[in-house]
Write a protein that holds these residues in place. Sequence first.
Motif, PDB file in Angstrom:
ATOM      1  N   HIS A   1      13.452  84.201 127.573  1.00  0.00           N
ATOM      2  CA  HIS A   1      13.448  85.262 126.982  1.00  0.00           C
ATOM      3  C   HIS A   1      14.893  84.866 126.723  1.00  0.00           C
ATOM      4  N   ALA A   2      15.373  85.330 125.288  1.00  0.00           N
ATOM      5  CA  ALA A   2      16.734  84.903 124.540  1.00  0.00           C
ATOM      6  C   ALA A   2      16.991  86.081 123.931  1.00  0.00           C
TER       7      ALA A   2
ATOM      8  N   PRO B   1      22.883  82.952 125.156  1.00  0.00           N
ATOM      9  CA  PRO B   1      21.887  83.737 126.550  1.00  0.00           C
ATOM     10  C   PRO B   1      20.648  83.808 126.540  1.00  0.00           C
ATOM     11  N   ALA B   2      20.707  83.657 128.123  1.00  0.00           N
ATOM     12  CA  ALA B   2      18.778  83.101 127.881  1.00  0.00           C
ATOM     13  C   ALA B   2      18.513  83.260 129.109  1.00  0.00           C
TER      14      ALA B   2
ATOM     15  N   ALA C   1      19.452  81.826 134.599  1.00  0.00           N
ATOM     16  CA  ALA C   1      20.000  83.130 133.757  1.00  0.00           C
ATOM     17  C   ALA C   1      21.106  81.622 132.463  1.00  0.00           C
ATOM     18  N   ALA C   2      20.624  82.083 131.164  1.00  0.00           N
ATOM     19  CA  ALA C   2      22.271  80.397 130.969  1.00  0.00           C
ATOM     20  C   ALA C   2      23.221  81.126 129.111  1.00  0.00           C
ATOM     21  N   LEU C   3      24.350  80.631 129.370  1.00  0.00           N
ATOM     22  CA  LEU C   3      25.145  81.353 128.470  1.00  0.00           C
ATOM     23  C   LEU C   3      25.441  80.250 127.873  1.00  0.00           C
TER      24      LEU C   3
ATOM     25  N   HIS D   1      17.896  76.856 119.885  1.00  0.00           N
ATOM     26  CA  HIS D   1      17.689  78.463 120.792  1.00  0.00           C
ATOM     27  C   HIS D   1      17.996  77.816 122.094  1.00  0.00           C
ATOM     28  N   ALA D   2      18.842  79.502 122.470  1.00  0.00           N
ATOM     29  CA  ALA D   2      19.223  79.528 123.993  1.00  0.00           C
ATOM     30  C   ALA D   2      18.416  78.875 124.936  1.00  0.00           C
ATOM     31  N   LEU D   3      16.809  78.813 124.520  1.00  0.00           N
ATOM     32  CA  LEU D   3      15.899  78.475 125.762  1.00  0.00           C
ATOM     33  C   LEU D   3      15.978  77.155 125.455  1.00  0.00           C
ATOM     34  N   TRP D   4      16.010  76.420 124.930  1.00  0.00           N
ATOM     35  CA  TRP D   4      16.157  75.011 125.162  1.00  0.00           C
ATOM     36  C   TRP D   4      17.297  74.760 126.143  1.00  0.00           C
TER      37      TRP D   4
END
Length: 295
Positions: free
Chosen positions: A35-36, A54-55, A61-63, A277-280
Amino acid sequence: MRTLNAEETAAALPWGALVEAVLQMFERERLGEAHASPRTSVPLAAGGVMLLMPAADQHFAALKTVTVHAGNAEQGLPVVQGDVTLMDAATGTRLLAMDGNVLTARRTAALSLAGAMKAGRGGAERMLLIGAGVQARAHAEAFAEVWGVRHLKIHAEALAQHMRSRGVDASAIADPTAAAEEADVIVAATNSQDPVVPSRVRPDATVIAVGAYRADMAEVPPELVRRCAVFVDTLEGARSEAGDLIRAGVDWSAVQAFSSAQPVQQGRLVLVKTVGHALWDLAAARLAYVNQQQQ
């Protein structure tokens, strides 16, 4: 925590593996395992803006942090600067930092390929590329390597020369009209507010639009959009940011998100539209970390 520079970030994100990483993230999203949060925008001095994206999934987790300062160009500084930090989701331990501009360019091109594959497409010989910037170069390289594109028409001679050095029959053109009628795949990667893709294309073409990121921008003419089976990276993002689709007044009930897409029959005209999108970013950051661990 190790920090990768631009060259190291690119090397950690090979095209084929990156496309597969994005496809895997589609599945995590579909299963509710990733999720993001919505993008956060913070005003900065000198008319700048900071964007936070963020995601997270079950393991990482990534920012991504991006700053945009239009006035930097006059000072010889980059207008857009960014970085991506990957963390352990269970502990918050910082694992890896990467060049955000390079990661974004590469994951966007990989996303175009992954989205087209979810639509049922899987290769092309002739490509028309409208655009001459970082995203255009990334898409040219990615489609040549992953889909085997061997004939490329593009506006920029410098990029055509670069692709010829990679074994692609690439040539610069002034008018995309004729090339659009022959191309298997057409990619638009511009910041144009008005359509740049010709309305006459092959009836089985794949049209990919990545440049327009606001509701008042459009690269694909409405009459062409309406003839296509439409696929987007996220429905929420597309509804608010995909000017190509908004201007065409698409039937949103017929638009498919990549994560749950059902491929269309061969011979159908397809439009792949992405807004990001942050998920990518998370998908790419995960891959870079795994590749670093294996070295």
